[in-house]
Design a protein around this motif. Structure first.
Motif, PDB file in Angstrom:
ATOM      1  N   SER A  30       0.814  -1.221   0.000  1.00  0.00           N
ATOM      2  CA  SER A  30       0.000   0.000   0.000  1.00  0.00           C
ATOM      3  C   SER A  30       0.844   1.267   0.000  1.00  0.00           C
ATOM      4  O   SER A  30       0.312   2.367  -0.099  1.00  0.00           O
ATOM      5  CB  SER A  30      -0.904   0.010   1.232  1.00  0.00           C
ATOM      6  N   VAL A  32       2.833   2.005   2.575  1.00  0.00           N
ATOM      7  CA  VAL A  32       3.123   2.296   3.977  1.00  0.00           C
ATOM      8  C   VAL A  32       4.458   1.651   4.353  1.00  0.00           C
ATOM      9  O   VAL A  32       4.724   0.500   4.011  1.00  0.00           O
ATOM     10  CB  VAL A  32       1.990   1.763   4.885  1.00  0.00           C
ATOM     11  N   VAL A  34       6.838   0.954   7.785  1.00  0.00           N
ATOM     12  CA  VAL A  34       6.776   0.931   9.243  1.00  0.00           C
ATOM     13  C   VAL A  34       8.133   0.523   9.800  1.00  0.00           C
ATOM     14  O   VAL A  34       8.719  -0.461   9.352  1.00  0.00           O
ATOM     15  CB  VAL A  34       5.697  -0.060   9.739  1.00  0.00           C
ATOM     16  N   SER A  41       5.764  -0.705  16.551  1.00  0.00           N
ATOM     17  CA  SER A  41       6.130   0.370  15.633  1.00  0.00           C
ATOM     18  C   SER A  41       6.501   1.620  16.418  1.00  0.00           C
ATOM     19  O   SER A  41       5.959   1.883  17.484  1.00  0.00           O
ATOM     20  CB  SER A  41       4.994   0.659  14.651  1.00  0.00           C
ATOM     21  N   PHE A  44       6.019   5.432  11.421  1.00  0.00           N
ATOM     22  CA  PHE A  44       5.487   4.868  10.177  1.00  0.00           C
ATOM     23  C   PHE A  44       4.971   5.950   9.252  1.00  0.00           C
ATOM     24  O   PHE A  44       4.499   6.993   9.677  1.00  0.00           O
ATOM     25  CB  PHE A  44       4.466   3.749  10.416  1.00  0.00           C
ATOM     26  N   ARG A  46       2.332   6.760   6.723  1.00  0.00           N
ATOM     27  CA  ARG A  46       0.998   6.207   6.490  1.00  0.00           C
ATOM     28  C   ARG A  46       0.425   6.640   5.150  1.00  0.00           C
ATOM     29  O   ARG A  46       0.883   7.603   4.545  1.00  0.00           O
ATOM     30  CB  ARG A  46       0.060   6.551   7.644  1.00  0.00           C
ATOM     31  N   ASN A  47      -0.577   5.914   4.727  1.00  0.00           N
ATOM     32  CA  ASN A  47      -1.240   6.248   3.471  1.00  0.00           C
ATOM     33  C   ASN A  47      -2.247   7.375   3.717  1.00  0.00           C
ATOM     34  O   ASN A  47      -2.582   7.673   4.858  1.00  0.00           O
ATOM     35  CB  ASN A  47      -1.890   5.008   2.852  1.00  0.00           C
ATOM     36  N   ARG A  49      -5.338   9.426   4.574  1.00  0.00           N
ATOM     37  CA  ARG A  49      -6.493   9.057   5.399  1.00  0.00           C
ATOM     38  C   ARG A  49      -7.427  10.270   5.513  1.00  0.00           C
ATOM     39  O   ARG A  49      -6.979  11.410   5.418  1.00  0.00           O
ATOM     40  CB  ARG A  49      -6.034   8.653   6.806  1.00  0.00           C
ATOM     41  N   VAL A  66       3.931   9.233  11.184  1.00  0.00           N
ATOM     42  CA  VAL A  66       3.530   9.112  12.585  1.00  0.00           C
ATOM     43  C   VAL A  66       4.763   8.741  13.397  1.00  0.00           C
ATOM     44  O   VAL A  66       5.490   7.813  13.034  1.00  0.00           O
ATOM     45  CB  VAL A  66       2.444   8.032  12.765  1.00  0.00           C
TER      46      VAL A  66
END
Length: 140
Positions: A30, A32, A34, A41, A44, A46-47, A49, A66
């Motif tokens: 995807s 992402v 991490v 974790s 990361f 992230r995609n 959102r 994040v």
């Protein structure tokens, strides 16, 4: 910022997180990425959102990172300081992490970013690993 320091980049996040002891990186299909220590974790990418969107265009941010922080107080100190690029969303209420857009990392020096990544690792690593790392890297 001293003449020797340079502005932070997303590549620095990858480099700093990967350099922490026992760091394991996972790249998902995807997009992402991490970074984890001991199965937890600590950073990361992230995609996009629905909780992090451009206030004008309403488009989802595609570059949110994040990072865990040691406590709610640390989180609030970072997100309430208007001189930093850190933020949070309602989705992360009660979660000891902060968000930052890769496109805003240049507002930090690499040294400042290193401190945040190291703190993220320290708060997720086992006590023994954290103590060992701190013994080898005493505060200056």
């Amino acid at each position: 910022m001293s003449a020797r320091e340079r502005r932070a980049t997303a590549d620095d996040v990858h480099e700093l997180a990967a350099a922490m002891p026992h760091s394991v990186v996972t790249h998902y299909d995807s997009g992402v990425t991490v970074y984890a220590v001991g199965g937890k974790s600590f950073v990361f990418f992230r995609n996009p959102r629905p909780d992090a969107v451009d206030p004008v265009t309403k488009e989802r941010y595609s570059d949110v990172i994040v990072l865990w922080v040691p406590s709610e107080a640390d989180k609030q100190a970072l997100v309430q300081d208007t001189s930093t690029p850190f933020f949070t969303t309602a989705h992360f209420d009660g979660h000891t992490s902060v968000l930052v857009r890769a496109s805003r990392l240049a507002e930090l020096t690499r040294t400042e970013l290193a401190e945040v990544v190291q703190d993220a690792w320290l708060c997720r690593a086992s006590r023994r690993r954290a103590d060992d790392w701190l013994a080898a890297h005493p505060p200056r």
